[in-house]
Design an enzyme around this catalytic site. Structure first.
Site, mmCIF file in Angstrom:
data_model
loop_
_atom_site.group_PDB
_atom_site.id
_atom_site.type_symbol
_atom_site.label_atom_id
_atom_site.label_comp_id
_atom_site.label_asym_id
_atom_site.label_seq_id
_atom_site.Cartn_x
_atom_site.Cartn_y
_atom_site.Cartn_z
ATOM 1 N N GLY A 155 -36.447 23.195 -61.481
ATOM 2 C CA GLY A 155 -37.042 24.291 -62.242
ATOM 3 C C GLY A 155 -37.132 23.918 -63.711
ATOM 4 O O GLY A 155 -37.163 22.740 -64.082
ATOM 5 N N ILE A 157 -34.990 24.111 -66.297
ATOM 6 C CA ILE A 157 -33.896 23.327 -66.859
ATOM 7 C C ILE A 157 -33.854 21.941 -66.224
ATOM 8 O O ILE A 157 -33.662 20.930 -66.910
ATOM 9 C CB ILE A 157 -32.555 24.062 -66.690
ATOM 10 C CG1 ILE A 157 -32.571 25.375 -67.475
ATOM 11 C CG2 ILE A 157 -31.392 23.187 -67.153
ATOM 12 C CD1 ILE A 157 -31.355 26.254 -67.245
ATOM 13 N N ARG A 238 -23.936 26.848 -61.702
ATOM 14 C CA ARG A 238 -22.862 27.809 -61.460
ATOM 15 C C ARG A 238 -21.733 27.056 -60.767
ATOM 16 O O ARG A 238 -21.960 26.214 -59.890
ATOM 17 C CB ARG A 238 -23.332 28.974 -60.584
ATOM 18 C CG ARG A 238 -24.209 29.983 -61.316
ATOM 19 C CD ARG A 238 -23.423 30.787 -62.347
ATOM 20 N NE ARG A 238 -24.203 31.856 -62.961
ATOM 21 C CZ ARG A 238 -24.861 31.738 -64.107
ATOM 22 N NH1 ARG A 238 -24.853 30.576 -64.749
ATOM 23 N NH2 ARG A 238 -25.523 32.765 -64.597
ATOM 24 N N GLU A 267 -14.041 30.584 -62.929
ATOM 25 C CA GLU A 267 -13.946 30.728 -64.386
ATOM 26 C C GLU A 267 -13.171 31.984 -64.763
ATOM 27 O O GLU A 267 -13.339 33.032 -64.132
ATOM 28 C CB GLU A 267 -15.351 30.795 -65.004
ATOM 29 C CG GLU A 267 -16.088 29.492 -64.964
ATOM 30 C CD GLU A 267 -17.433 29.541 -65.689
ATOM 31 O OE1 GLU A 267 -17.646 30.470 -66.512
ATOM 32 O OE2 GLU A 267 -18.261 28.664 -65.454
ATOM 33 N N HIS A 285 -18.250 26.274 -70.340
ATOM 34 C CA HIS A 285 -19.502 27.033 -70.171
ATOM 35 C C HIS A 285 -20.266 27.134 -71.498
ATOM 36 O O HIS A 285 -20.557 28.226 -71.985
ATOM 37 C CB HIS A 285 -19.220 28.422 -69.606
ATOM 38 C CG HIS A 285 -20.375 28.967 -68.816
ATOM 39 N ND1 HIS A 285 -20.224 29.633 -67.634
ATOM 40 C CD2 HIS A 285 -21.714 28.940 -69.050
ATOM 41 C CE1 HIS A 285 -21.414 30.001 -67.164
ATOM 42 N NE2 HIS A 285 -22.334 29.591 -68.014
ATOM 43 N N GLY A 287 -23.338 25.668 -72.009
ATOM 44 C CA GLY A 287 -24.725 25.268 -71.820
ATOM 45 C C GLY A 287 -25.703 25.926 -72.767
ATOM 46 O O GLY A 287 -26.584 25.267 -73.324
#
Length: 320
Positions: A155, A157, A238, A267, A285, A287
């Site tokens: 996709g 990203i 994820r 997490e 996390h 990103g």
């Protein structure tokens, strides 16, 4: 006037956009709310701005009340939302795609370089004041030129990561339930492979798929066993896409060479076995964690809420 609840603090620019159309209440606890706290906090709202750690389901909607019109998730992924249960109650759901693509791709590639060039390991050596000196065999890493980047989920990203990889001289392959557009394949010179073939041939496996019933533990012990012992696993999607215990065991035993992880299965907890290994690059996390990107995400969520509350269609709707 309508009322909007924001479940955790967001940049002021987003709050200003919300205040143009509604009274705004912000939950100011510096932690995720428990399900009970969340349902109490949002009661009576016409719109709710949620975070990826908020569980949004039918019980949530019932707790808010029948006046609820929109839930705006400040994330691309929406695995925290029971989409059918919410939409069947007439509530719009939105997310924040696009605005975090480059930031996440940068982080994915930064983590990849960190593990292949042993940057974290080298920094730890220096900070520990361990004696060292240069020689030709000192802390040798692995180059990326000529290697194959296997992308699970090509996709937005995934494509952005592929473009960065092409600049490093890598070859691109990908798997997914749907093939990318021909022009995307042509631009990236990307080969579409079955998942099994991708696992067997990739030198770097980078995960960019949503979390759902098909992708939970997609990378488990069996998948890791099919990979090259020299392969690197990168995850910025994820955490539960990977079976962390299986990954830690494979890394420890040398069945895969390294991992670069920005997300984790439980997490904020991290599998302890991963923390003990030098061949793992990890980040908490991060990103989308640039000022520009996080602001843009919050502003897009706010614009979605404002659109729905003023009778317009949302900019980035999520459908069942």
């Amino acid at each position: 006037m309508s009322e909007v609840v924001v479940t955790r603090t967001v940049p002021e620019a987003a709050l200003a956009a919300l205040r143009d159309v509604a009274d705004v209440r912000v939950c100011d606890q510096d932690r995720p709310l428990t399900p009970e706290e969340l349902r109490a906090a949002v009661r009576g709202a016409d719109g709710v701005v949620t975070m990826l750690h908020d569980r949004i389901d039918g019980e949530f909607v019932e707790a808010v009340g029948p006046q609820l019109k929109v839930v705006a998730n400040v994330a691309v992924g929406y695995d925290n939302i029971d989409v059918p249960a919410v939409t069947e109650r007439g509530v719009a759901i939105t997310n924040t795609p696009g605005v975090l693509t480059d930031a996440t791709a940068d982080l994915a590639f930064g983590l990849l370089l960190s593990v292949t060039r042993r940057l974290g390991e080298g920094e730890r050596l220096l900070r520990s004041r361990t004696p060292w000196n240069f020689h030709l065999g000192f802390m040798l890493g692995t180059g990326l030129q000529g290697k194959t980047l296997g992308i699970v989920g090509l996709g937005g990203i995934g494509q952005a990561v592929a473009r960065r990889a092409r600049a490093f001289g890598m070859h691109i392959a990908y798997s997914g339930r749907r093939r990318a557009a021909q022009e995307v394949e042509a631009e990236l010179d990307a080969r579409h492979l079955s998942q099994d073939e991708l696992l067997r041939t990739a030198d770097v496996l980078s995960l960019h798929c949503p979390l759902n019933e098909h992708t939970h533990h997609l990378i488990d012990g069996a998948a890791l066993a099919r990979m090259k012992p020299t392969a690197i696993v990168v995850n910025t999607s994820r955490g539960p896409v990977i079976d962390e215990k299986a990954l830690a065991e494979a890394l420890k035993d040398g069945r895969v060479a390294g991992a670069a992880l920005d997300v984790f299965e439980n997490e904020p907890e991290v599998e302890p076995g991963l923390l003990e290994l030098d061949n793992v690059a990890i980040a908490p996390h991060l990103g989308s964690a640039t000022t520009e990107t996080r602001t843009a995400m919050a502003e897009l969520a706010a614009r979605n809420v404002a659109a729905v509350l003023t009778g317009q269609p949302p900019l980035t709707p999520v459908t069942a």
